[in-house]
Design an enzyme around this catalytic site. Structure first.
Site, PDB file in Angstrom:
ATOM      1  N   VAL A  15     -24.438 -44.504 -62.848  1.00 56.84           N
ATOM      2  CA  VAL A  15     -24.863 -45.575 -63.746  1.00 56.84           C
ATOM      3  C   VAL A  15     -25.146 -46.862 -62.978  1.00 56.84           C
ATOM      4  O   VAL A  15     -26.198 -47.493 -63.140  1.00 56.84           O
ATOM      5  CB  VAL A  15     -23.771 -45.809 -64.818  1.00 56.84           C
ATOM      6  CG1 VAL A  15     -24.079 -47.036 -65.640  1.00 56.84           C
ATOM      7  CG2 VAL A  15     -23.650 -44.581 -65.707  1.00 56.84           C
ATOM      8  N   ASP A  34     -19.508 -51.513 -53.900  1.00 56.12           N
ATOM      9  CA  ASP A  34     -18.698 -50.328 -54.216  1.00 56.12           C
ATOM     10  C   ASP A  34     -17.537 -50.293 -53.237  1.00 56.12           C
ATOM     11  O   ASP A  34     -17.681 -50.704 -52.082  1.00 56.12           O
ATOM     12  CB  ASP A  34     -19.557 -49.055 -54.085  1.00 56.12           C
ATOM     13  CG  ASP A  34     -18.954 -47.888 -54.844  1.00 56.12           C
ATOM     14  OD1 ASP A  34     -19.500 -47.506 -55.887  1.00 56.12           O
ATOM     15  OD2 ASP A  34     -17.906 -47.358 -54.392  1.00 56.12           O
ATOM     16  N   LYS A  39     -20.372 -44.651 -49.187  1.00 57.12           N
ATOM     17  CA  LYS A  39     -21.503 -44.829 -50.094  1.00 57.12           C
ATOM     18  C   LYS A  39     -22.351 -46.026 -49.655  1.00 57.12           C
ATOM     19  O   LYS A  39     -23.579 -45.953 -49.592  1.00 57.12           O
ATOM     20  CB  LYS A  39     -20.947 -45.056 -51.511  1.00 57.12           C
ATOM     21  CG  LYS A  39     -21.897 -44.700 -52.597  1.00 57.12           C
ATOM     22  CD  LYS A  39     -21.190 -44.688 -53.946  1.00 57.12           C
ATOM     23  CE  LYS A  39     -20.837 -43.294 -54.402  1.00 57.12           C
ATOM     24  NZ  LYS A  39     -20.392 -43.215 -55.771  1.00 57.12           N
ATOM     25  N   PHE A 156     -27.648 -45.771 -71.986  1.00 57.54           N
ATOM     26  CA  PHE A 156     -27.865 -44.510 -72.700  1.00 57.54           C
ATOM     27  C   PHE A 156     -28.679 -43.548 -71.840  1.00 57.54           C
ATOM     28  O   PHE A 156     -29.368 -42.685 -72.348  1.00 57.54           O
ATOM     29  CB  PHE A 156     -28.591 -44.772 -74.027  1.00 57.54           C
ATOM     30  CG  PHE A 156     -27.790 -45.631 -74.976  1.00 57.54           C
ATOM     31  CD1 PHE A 156     -26.782 -45.070 -75.758  1.00 57.54           C
ATOM     32  CD2 PHE A 156     -28.006 -46.992 -75.057  1.00 57.54           C
ATOM     33  CE1 PHE A 156     -26.019 -45.858 -76.620  1.00 57.54           C
ATOM     34  CE2 PHE A 156     -27.260 -47.793 -75.920  1.00 57.54           C
ATOM     35  CZ  PHE A 156     -26.265 -47.221 -76.704  1.00 57.54           C
ATOM     36  N   LEU A 157     -28.610 -43.749 -70.522  1.00 63.65           N
ATOM     37  CA  LEU A 157     -29.486 -42.942 -69.673  1.00 63.65           C
ATOM     38  C   LEU A 157     -28.939 -41.534 -69.474  1.00 63.65           C
ATOM     39  O   LEU A 157     -27.736 -41.322 -69.369  1.00 63.65           O
ATOM     40  CB  LEU A 157     -29.702 -43.635 -68.325  1.00 63.65           C
ATOM     41  CG  LEU A 157     -28.487 -44.054 -67.505  1.00 63.65           C
ATOM     42  CD1 LEU A 157     -28.049 -42.955 -66.566  1.00 63.65           C
ATOM     43  CD2 LEU A 157     -28.828 -45.305 -66.725  1.00 63.65           C
ATOM     44  N   LEU A 254     -30.264 -29.576 -80.332  1.00 70.05           N
ATOM     45  CA  LEU A 254     -29.883 -28.389 -81.104  1.00 70.05           C
ATOM     46  C   LEU A 254     -30.142 -27.128 -80.278  1.00 70.05           C
ATOM     47  O   LEU A 254     -30.495 -26.093 -80.823  1.00 70.05           O
ATOM     48  CB  LEU A 254     -30.667 -28.328 -82.420  1.00 70.05           C
ATOM     49  CG  LEU A 254     -30.250 -29.311 -83.520  1.00 70.05           C
ATOM     50  CD1 LEU A 254     -31.100 -29.118 -84.770  1.00 70.05           C
ATOM     51  CD2 LEU A 254     -28.761 -29.159 -83.877  1.00 70.05           C
ATOM     52  N   GLY A 257     -26.032 -22.589 -76.664  1.00 67.36           N
ATOM     53  CA  GLY A 257     -25.843 -21.945 -75.371  1.00 67.36           C
ATOM     54  C   GLY A 257     -24.414 -22.030 -74.906  1.00 67.36           C
ATOM     55  O   GLY A 257     -23.473 -21.921 -75.698  1.00 67.36           O
ATOM     56  N   CYS A 264     -20.117 -37.447 -69.183  1.00 69.34           N
ATOM     57  CA  CYS A 264     -20.050 -38.297 -70.374  1.00 69.34           C
ATOM     58  C   CYS A 264     -19.537 -37.591 -71.626  1.00 69.34           C
ATOM     59  O   CYS A 264     -18.511 -37.989 -72.173  1.00 69.34           O
ATOM     60  CB  CYS A 264     -21.415 -38.910 -70.641  1.00 69.34           C
ATOM     61  SG  CYS A 264     -21.804 -40.158 -69.411  1.00 69.34           S
TER      62      CYS A 264
HETATM   63  C1  UDX Z   1     -19.054 -44.300 -64.815  1.00 68.11           C
HETATM   64  C2  UDX Z   1     -18.190 -43.963 -66.016  1.00 68.11           C
HETATM   65  O1  UDX Z   1     -17.495 -42.771 -65.769  1.00 68.11           O
HETATM   66  C3  UDX Z   1     -18.993 -43.893 -67.265  1.00 68.11           C
HETATM   67  O2  UDX Z   1     -18.193 -43.674 -68.370  1.00 68.11           O
HETATM   68  C4  UDX Z   1     -19.643 -45.180 -67.443  1.00 68.11           C
HETATM   69  O3  UDX Z   1     -20.507 -45.178 -68.528  1.00 68.11           O
HETATM   70  C5  UDX Z   1     -20.339 -45.682 -66.205  1.00 68.11           C
HETATM   71  O4  UDX Z   1     -19.535 -45.551 -65.059  1.00 68.11           O
HETATM   72  P1  UDX Z   1     -20.672 -42.946 -63.276  1.00 68.11           P
HETATM   73  O5  UDX Z   1     -21.572 -43.998 -62.788  1.00 68.11           O
HETATM   74  O6  UDX Z   1     -21.222 -41.583 -63.444  1.00 68.11           O
HETATM   75  O7  UDX Z   1     -20.081 -43.347 -64.686  1.00 68.11           O
HETATM   76  O8  UDX Z   1     -19.328 -42.901 -62.421  1.00 68.11           O
HETATM   77  P2  UDX Z   1     -19.129 -42.628 -60.889  1.00 68.11           P
HETATM   78  O9  UDX Z   1     -20.303 -41.888 -60.344  1.00 68.11           O
HETATM   79  O10 UDX Z   1     -17.767 -42.101 -60.738  1.00 68.11           O
HETATM   80  O11 UDX Z   1     -19.205 -44.092 -60.242  1.00 68.11           O
HETATM   81  C6  UDX Z   1     -18.236 -45.052 -60.277  1.00 68.11           C
HETATM   82  C7  UDX Z   1     -18.332 -45.859 -58.975  1.00 68.11           C
HETATM   83  O12 UDX Z   1     -17.464 -46.976 -59.036  1.00 68.11           O
HETATM   84  C8  UDX Z   1     -17.943 -45.072 -57.723  1.00 68.11           C
HETATM   85  O13 UDX Z   1     -18.967 -45.157 -56.773  1.00 68.11           O
HETATM   86  C9  UDX Z   1     -16.663 -45.764 -57.242  1.00 68.11           C
HETATM   87  O14 UDX Z   1     -16.511 -45.728 -55.828  1.00 68.11           O
HETATM   88  C10 UDX Z   1     -16.877 -47.169 -57.764  1.00 68.11           C
HETATM   89  N1  UDX Z   1     -15.663 -47.971 -57.924  1.00 68.11           N
HETATM   90  C11 UDX Z   1     -14.599 -47.482 -58.600  1.00 68.11           C
HETATM   91  C12 UDX Z   1     -15.641 -49.262 -57.424  1.00 68.11           C
HETATM   92  O15 UDX Z   1     -16.601 -49.721 -56.808  1.00 68.11           O
HETATM   93  N2  UDX Z   1     -14.520 -50.029 -57.633  1.00 68.11           N
HETATM   94  C13 UDX Z   1     -13.432 -49.563 -58.277  1.00 68.11           C
HETATM   95  O16 UDX Z   1     -12.458 -50.288 -58.419  1.00 68.11           O
HETATM   96  C14 UDX Z   1     -13.468 -48.239 -58.781  1.00 68.11           C
HETATM   97  C1  UDX Z   2     -25.554 -38.188 -71.930  1.00 70.48           C
HETATM   98  C2  UDX Z   2     -26.331 -38.964 -73.013  1.00 70.48           C
HETATM   99  O1  UDX Z   2     -27.479 -38.212 -73.420  1.00 70.48           O
HETATM  100  C3  UDX Z   2     -26.728 -40.323 -72.511  1.00 70.48           C
HETATM  101  O2  UDX Z   2     -27.372 -41.075 -73.528  1.00 70.48           O
HETATM  102  C4  UDX Z   2     -25.430 -41.001 -72.083  1.00 70.48           C
HETATM  103  O3  UDX Z   2     -25.539 -42.316 -71.807  1.00 70.48           O
HETATM  104  C5  UDX Z   2     -24.781 -40.230 -70.964  1.00 70.48           C
HETATM  105  O4  UDX Z   2     -24.460 -38.953 -71.481  1.00 70.48           O
HETATM  106  P1  UDX Z   2     -26.151 -36.738 -69.796  1.00 70.48           P
HETATM  107  O5  UDX Z   2     -24.701 -36.357 -69.807  1.00 70.48           O
HETATM  108  O6  UDX Z   2     -26.770 -37.195 -68.511  1.00 70.48           O
HETATM  109  O7  UDX Z   2     -26.442 -37.905 -70.859  1.00 70.48           O
HETATM  110  O8  UDX Z   2     -27.017 -35.461 -70.260  1.00 70.48           O
HETATM  111  P2  UDX Z   2     -27.543 -34.868 -71.650  1.00 70.48           P
HETATM  112  O9  UDX Z   2     -28.985 -34.588 -71.478  1.00 70.48           O
HETATM  113  O10 UDX Z   2     -27.155 -35.678 -72.810  1.00 70.48           O
HETATM  114  O11 UDX Z   2     -26.777 -33.462 -71.700  1.00 70.48           O
HETATM  115  C6  UDX Z   2     -25.365 -33.376 -71.780  1.00 70.48           C
HETATM  116  C7  UDX Z   2     -24.921 -31.945 -71.834  1.00 70.48           C
HETATM  117  O12 UDX Z   2     -25.277 -31.345 -73.076  1.00 70.48           O
HETATM  118  C8  UDX Z   2     -25.529 -31.044 -70.750  1.00 70.48           C
HETATM  119  O13 UDX Z   2     -24.529 -30.177 -70.247  1.00 70.48           O
HETATM  120  C9  UDX Z   2     -26.585 -30.251 -71.504  1.00 70.48           C
HETATM  121  O14 UDX Z   2     -26.828 -29.000 -70.916  1.00 70.48           O
HETATM  122  C10 UDX Z   2     -25.939 -30.104 -72.875  1.00 70.48           C
HETATM  123  N1  UDX Z   2     -26.900 -29.882 -73.964  1.00 70.48           N
HETATM  124  C11 UDX Z   2     -27.803 -30.855 -74.278  1.00 70.48           C
HETATM  125  C12 UDX Z   2     -26.835 -28.712 -74.719  1.00 70.48           C
HETATM  126  O15 UDX Z   2     -26.008 -27.822 -74.471  1.00 70.48           O
HETATM  127  N2  UDX Z   2     -27.710 -28.558 -75.766  1.00 70.48           N
HETATM  128  C13 UDX Z   2     -28.636 -29.491 -76.092  1.00 70.48           C
HETATM  129  O16 UDX Z   2     -29.371 -29.275 -77.076  1.00 70.48           O
HETATM  130  C14 UDX Z   2     -28.689 -30.686 -75.333  1.00 70.48           C
END
Ligand code: UDX
Ligand code: UDX
Length: 441
Positions: A15, A34, A39, A156-157, A254, A257, A264
């Protein structure tokens, strides 16, 4: 504050990194911080630590134009930025509650380095009420006269579509409690053409959790229906089409599978259930959503056992390890649970994924990994399709070759991408989820 506010992004995971480079692309100066020095080292070489289509190219572009700079220096990130996005991880505790320790640490760090007005924006998905805690923490450590606002601006990505989703969102949610914060966030998103919903902070936090929990519920709903279809000879794909034409329902999410995974949905369903229940609301619906999702692995394994009886010493080809296509992310991927079950049963696993094998190898160093999809199939007793990458789609597979390579031509499909009508004449046994099987009795 300058005309063009400068941005600091704390936490450069999926994110945070996408947030940082997309704001840089929009013309803002962005510092990205970070705690993971590996990284930052990679990023300084203009290399992306994650696979996301288009991300590395954009990273190079914004670093070449000096709009994005990765740094290990937290203090500098705070002091040189007007707006700070908190994007650190929010993992789940064993009781389902989200662990907000990183958010708290970052808030404390910001308080200790406050040098003038800052807008502190939570981007990480957090339970309702977190912004209040951030506010309280900052006042506690920086004094009650500290000049700052807290805002919630959830993302919401979707992974695999992250850049597209960021530049073309369905909506932008801005949770604020002051005019100053509202105007700053509206300025940041000036160039993005999307409905902008300005709400109070608690509402913004709930919009995010409610959206993800609802999408997960849609998937579990159709998976529940898939089980009924399977037992009555109906076809869940056609049921979903039939439901989807109703504009109130919509066809998206929908696809029945093997169930949802990723960083998330599983976490957010648990966290939303936790916070709802803690506040005395009946959120038991979400327990079922999770339960149905967990049982998808059992259903899938039922098919594998129905096809092969015993798995001991059988060669099983696995196509797809990432939790969805176009990402190398394997967090809470269904493949992890399936591979664990196959190992318990003594199967000989040969796996292939276009991008996620390096991550998977860290968890499962002892299974076999191959460099292309056909290499997994030689003398295989079955092919298990777990992730619907493009290269596994029907038009991109030479099924004559698949059949020739396999010991027994059995396909168990966790994503319903193939069809019995097509595979049966070619001599395959085929096991989809919630649809007609073709099986030799
Ligand atoms: C995370 C959350 O899990 C998700 O719920 C939220 O919406 C967005 O942040 P994501 O970006 O996928 O999602 O997480 P992750 O890939 O684990 O990245 C978190 C980063 O924060 C890591 O690179 C970690 O090293 C860093 N981090 C963590 C810091 O820089 N400082 C900290 O104190 C803890
Ligand atoms: C999700 C949300 O879509 C995004 O808006 C949010 O901010 C982060 O979480 P992401 O987890 O990247 O995004 O993927 P997504 O495309 O939503 O799929 C999530 C999981 O659901 C995947 O494992 C996918 O395979 C599964 N899925 C999705 C199904 O099994 N059936 C479907 O119809 C759609």
């Amino acid at each position: 504050m300058k005309d063009n506010p400068s941005i600091g992004v704390i936490g450069l995971g999926y994110v945070g990194l996408v947030t940082a480079v997309t704001f840089a692309k929009l013309g803002f100066r962005v510092l990205g911080n970070d705690i993971d020095s590996n990284k930052i080292d990679l990023l300084k070489q203009k290399k992306s630590p994650i696979y996301e289509p288009g991300l590395e190219e954009l990273l190079k572009e914004v670093m070449d134009s000096n709009l994005f700079e990765p740094t290990e220096d937290f203090q500098r990130t705070v002091r040189e930025s007007d707006i700070l996005f908190i994007c650190v991880g929010t993992p789940t505790n064993p009781d389902g509650s989200p662990n907000l320790v990183y958010i708290e640490e970052v808030a404390r760090g910001i308080a200790e380095n406050l040098n003038g007005y800052k807008l502190i924006v939570e981007k990480s998905t957090v339970p309702v009420g977190t912004a209040r805690w951030i506010e309280r923490t900052i006042k506690l450590y920086a004094g009650k006269d500290a000049d700052f606002d807290v805002a919630s601006n959830p993302e919401f990505l979707r992974e695999g579509n992250a850049l597209h989703d960021t530049f073309n969102p369905d909506r932008i949610v801005i949770g604020v409690e002051s005019e100053r914060a509202k105007n700053l966030l509206l300025k940041l998103y000036e160039k993005i053409d999307a409905p902008k919903l300005v709400v109070d902070i608690n509402t913004a936090e709930i919009i995010k959790h409610a959206s993800n929990a609802f999408l997960a519920m849609k998937i579990s709903f159709i998976n529940m229906v898939a089980d009924l279809c399977e037992r009555t000879g109906a076809d869940v794909k056609l049921v979903a089409d039939g439901m989807g034409y109703d504009r109130r329902i919509g066809r998206a999410f929908l696809n029945a599978g093997i169930g949802y995974g990723g960083s998330c949905f599983p976490k957010d369903v648990r966290a939303f259930h936790y916070i709802g229940t803690k506040n005395g609301a009946d959120f038991s619906l979400l327990e079922k959503v999770e339960q149905i999702n967990n049982s998808r692995i059992d259903r899938f394994m039922d098919h594998v056992k129905e096809a092969l009886w015993y798995l001991r010493n059988k060669k099983i080809a696995v196509w797809g390890l990432s939790f969805k296509p176009n990402t190398d992310d394997i967090r809470e991927a269904p493949s992890i649970k399936v591979v664990r079950r196959l190992m318990e049963e003594g199967a000989d696993i040969h796996a292939y994924d276009p991008k996620a094998m390096d991550n998977f190898r860290k968890l499962f160093p002892d299974i076999n990994y191959v460099d292309n999809k056909y290499d997994a199939l030689k003398d295989a007793h079955a092919l298990l399709l777990i992730t619907e990458w493009d290269e596994f789609m029907p038009g991109n597979v030479d099924f004559e070759k698949v059949k020739e390579l396999m010991r027994t031509p059995i396909i168990v499909d966790g994503r319903n991408i193939y069809d019995c009508e097509f595979l049966e004449p070619l001599g395959f046994e085929y096991y989809p989820m919630g649809r007609k099987k073709c099986k030799r009795e």
